[in-house]
Design an enzyme around this catalytic site. Structure first.
Site, PDB file in Angstrom:
ATOM      1  N   MET A   1      -0.574  -8.559   1.398  1.00 25.35           N
ATOM      2  CA  MET A   1       0.421  -9.615   1.586  1.00 25.35           C
ATOM      3  C   MET A   1       0.062 -10.527   2.759  1.00 25.35           C
ATOM      4  O   MET A   1       0.239 -11.739   2.701  1.00 25.35           O
ATOM      5  CB  MET A   1       1.788  -8.967   1.807  1.00 25.35           C
ATOM      6  CG  MET A   1       2.935  -9.888   1.537  1.00 25.35           C
ATOM      7  SD  MET A   1       3.137 -10.273  -0.197  1.00 25.35           S
ATOM      8  CE  MET A   1       4.299  -9.014  -0.687  1.00 25.35           C
TER       9      MET A   1
ATOM     10  N   PHE B   1       1.412  -0.133   3.074  1.00 21.43           N
ATOM     11  CA  PHE B   1       0.144  -0.670   2.588  1.00 21.43           C
ATOM     12  C   PHE B   1       0.286  -2.071   2.012  1.00 21.43           C
ATOM     13  O   PHE B   1      -0.706  -2.783   1.877  1.00 21.43           O
ATOM     14  CB  PHE B   1      -0.481   0.295   1.568  1.00 21.43           C
ATOM     15  CG  PHE B   1      -0.196  -0.054   0.134  1.00 21.43           C
ATOM     16  CD1 PHE B   1       0.965   0.362  -0.479  1.00 21.43           C
ATOM     17  CD2 PHE B   1      -1.101  -0.811  -0.599  1.00 21.43           C
ATOM     18  CE1 PHE B   1       1.231   0.037  -1.799  1.00 21.43           C
ATOM     19  CE2 PHE B   1      -0.848  -1.141  -1.922  1.00 21.43           C
ATOM     20  CZ  PHE B   1       0.325  -0.719  -2.520  1.00 21.43           C
ATOM     21  N   LYS B   2       1.519  -2.494   1.692  1.00 17.97           N
ATOM     22  CA  LYS B   2       1.719  -3.845   1.175  1.00 17.97           C
ATOM     23  C   LYS B   2       1.128  -4.905   2.122  1.00 17.97           C
ATOM     24  O   LYS B   2       0.694  -5.957   1.674  1.00 17.97           O
ATOM     25  CB  LYS B   2       3.205  -4.137   0.989  1.00 17.97           C
ATOM     26  CG  LYS B   2       3.962  -3.172   0.084  1.00 17.97           C
ATOM     27  CD  LYS B   2       3.684  -3.419  -1.378  1.00 17.97           C
ATOM     28  CE  LYS B   2       4.604  -2.637  -2.315  1.00 17.97           C
ATOM     29  NZ  LYS B   2       4.576  -1.164  -2.190  1.00 17.97           N
ATOM     30  N   ASP B   3       1.122  -4.605   3.430  1.00 21.54           N
ATOM     31  CA  ASP B   3       0.573  -5.578   4.393  1.00 21.54           C
ATOM     32  C   ASP B   3      -0.897  -5.889   4.133  1.00 21.54           C
ATOM     33  O   ASP B   3      -1.352  -6.989   4.429  1.00 21.54           O
ATOM     34  CB  ASP B   3       0.678  -5.022   5.822  1.00 21.54           C
ATOM     35  CG  ASP B   3       2.113  -4.941   6.320  1.00 21.54           C
ATOM     36  OD1 ASP B   3       2.935  -5.777   5.923  1.00 21.54           O
ATOM     37  OD2 ASP B   3       2.394  -4.029   7.126  1.00 21.54           O
TER      38      ASP B   3
END
Ligand SMILES: *Cc1c(COP(=O)(O)O)cnc(C)c1O
Length: 466
Positions: free
Chosen positions: A118, A113-115
């Site tokens: 980010m 989920f960081k994408d």
């Protein structure tokens, strides 16, 4: 939109979005918060139901960027970024059990989920730096996931270089290859002879080296950057609106580490989304659930688990919630945080704790329970969950109430954690097509001893070559 620090002692004018994007942490050690919360009426939220994800993101994030990024530019960035996700809906919902939904946040390039945030941060950095005629060097240390998300987001950008330190031989092969196969000219991967703590200490030492910091234009994109929180708010609106919001309440369950993702859910609620409960899921590193149960916020040593992205000693974004629950009393917030650093124990006033309890629930799952949950969701619903997602879903199942959709954040693709998936279900999750050749891609990585001078020299050499 202007920003203020949770420790509130800064003398300078309140900075705008571009400033806080580039600086991350406030100069007084506090975290940036919007000076005032945008408030959305039910009528506006109903209109948002019809928007495609990228446009909903533009509307939401635009409330925080103010004039610092022109609306058409922001819209173009959002369309570019979310247009590359592998699922047309970007963050689709899947009903796993009656009334229990997985909100899939792992369809970006690095499968976590960081994408979601980010990817956009990379574009925002490039935009703001270009406007100012500046360059920056992002430096970070990673034990795995954040590093690859940052590399994918910043690769190939003109005004930014990115340097990621990882502990040599201590990441999984998938994790290492996801980093070292990024070979763009503005990227430097350093394998440090040492462990993750040493990598982190080296990054801190580089930030503390004032001359070096200025020389290379040092910047960070860690999870305390408000821009990351802002970019995580839209999917909470999206999910709730898809299930009847704002004319029906929903609840969220979030597998939690640094408290960034669930703080974004709380922010959506603060902005007017009808949300009944926010449920924190932890692994055996359960400082947050102990706090919610007994108002006991005390640091313990980190124990490695099957859900490494939640292996935390403290949750840095919790300070933002504390600040809000203290009615934005920065002096009190600062005193409480300083005492916490000094003693390892946080004394949260009873009324602030009670105010959190009115909204938040918390529960923890150890590794055996996590594997059990992965097996159950697969046996009963054919839903293959990674360990983080399984904790989110199991947390949601525990606090589900009749008639109120429970939406659990699905934070990583099962193929990112094949060993745990195999152990729980006997299945071998396959990498999606765009990563299928990961193991045959060329790698580029520089190996250095864990000494400040050696690392700084490698960074300088890289910047001069580029
Ligand atoms: C980062 C991460 C988390 C924890 O999110 P926080 O914002 O730190 O609470 C959970 N699951 C996965 C897969 C992650 O990468």
């Amino acid at each position: 939109m202007h920003y203020r620090s949770t420790r509130g002692t800064e003398l300078s004018d309140s900075p705008g979005f571009a400033d806080i994007l580039l600086s991350g942490l406030a100069g007084d050690g506090g975290l940036y918060m919007p000076e005032a919360w945008p408030e959305l009426s039910p009528a506006v939220l109903r209109e948002w139901r019809a928007l495609p994800y990228a446009d909903l993101a533009t509307e939401t994030i635009g409330l925080f960027t103010g004039d610092d990024i022109a609306r058409p530019a922001l819209q173009e960035m959002c369309r570019d970024v979310y247009g590359t996700f592998r699922h047309q809906a970007v963050a689709p919902l899947c009903e796993v059990e009656d009334g229990l939904f997985a909100l899939e946040l792992f369809h970006g390039p690095t499968l976590a989920f960081k994408d979601m945030a980010m990817q956009l941060l990379g574009r925002m950095f490039q935009h703001v730096l270009q406007q100012r005629g500046q360059r920056a060097t992002i430096i970070g240390a990673t034990s795995g996931d954040t590093g690859s998300a940052a590399l994918e987001a910043f690769r190939g950008l003109e005004n930014v270089s990115i340097v990621i330190l990882h502990p040599e031989g201590r990441t999984s092969e998938v994790q290492r290859r996801q980093m070292t196969s990024v070979t763009d000219g503005n990227v430097l991967n350093i394998a440090v002879e040492g462990d993750f703590d040493l990598c982190q200490d080296l990054v801190k030492a580089m930030f503390a080296d004032e001359a070096f910091r200025r020389e290379v234009g040092l910047s960070a994109v860690n999870s305390i950057n408000w821009a990351r929180i802002a970019a995580q708010i839209p999917y909470y609106f999206r999910a709730a609106l898809a299930l009847g919001g704002p004319d029906r309440e929903v609840s969220f369950a979030v597998p939690t580490g640094n408290f960034g993702n669930i703080l974004a859910a709380w922010s959506a609620r603060r902005m007017g989304l009808p949300v009944r409960r926010l449920c924190v899921g932890s692994n055996q590193n359960d400082i947050l659930t102990r706090f919610l149960l007994n108002n006991d916020m005390s640091m313990r040593n980190v124990e490695p688990s099957l859900s490494p992205s939640m292996d935390i000693q403290v949750s840095s974004n919790f300070e933002r919630l504390l600040f809000e629950m203290l009615d934005r009393d920065a002096a009190r917030c600062s005193a409480i945080m300083k005492e916490f650093r000094a003693t390892g124990h946080m004394a949260v006033p009873h009324d602030a704790w009670q105010a959190m309890r009115d909204v938040f629930e918390g529960t923890a799952f150890d590794d055996a329970q996590t594997l059990e949950a992965m097996k159950t969701f697969h046996d009963q619903s054919r839903y293959l969950a990674d360990p983080h997602t399984a904790i989110g879903l199991a947390t949601g199942a525990r606090f589900r109430e009749a008639g109120i959709p429970m939406i659990a954040a699905a934070t990583a693709h099962p193929a990112k954690f094949p060993d745990a998936v195999r152990q729980a279900t006997g299945l071998e999750p396959s990498l999606p097509p765009h990563l299928a050749d990961l193991f045959s891609r060329p790698e580029r990585c520089t190996r250095r001893p864990g000494e400040l001078a050696a690392i700084e020299e490698a960074v300088r050499a890289h910047l001069h070559r580029a």
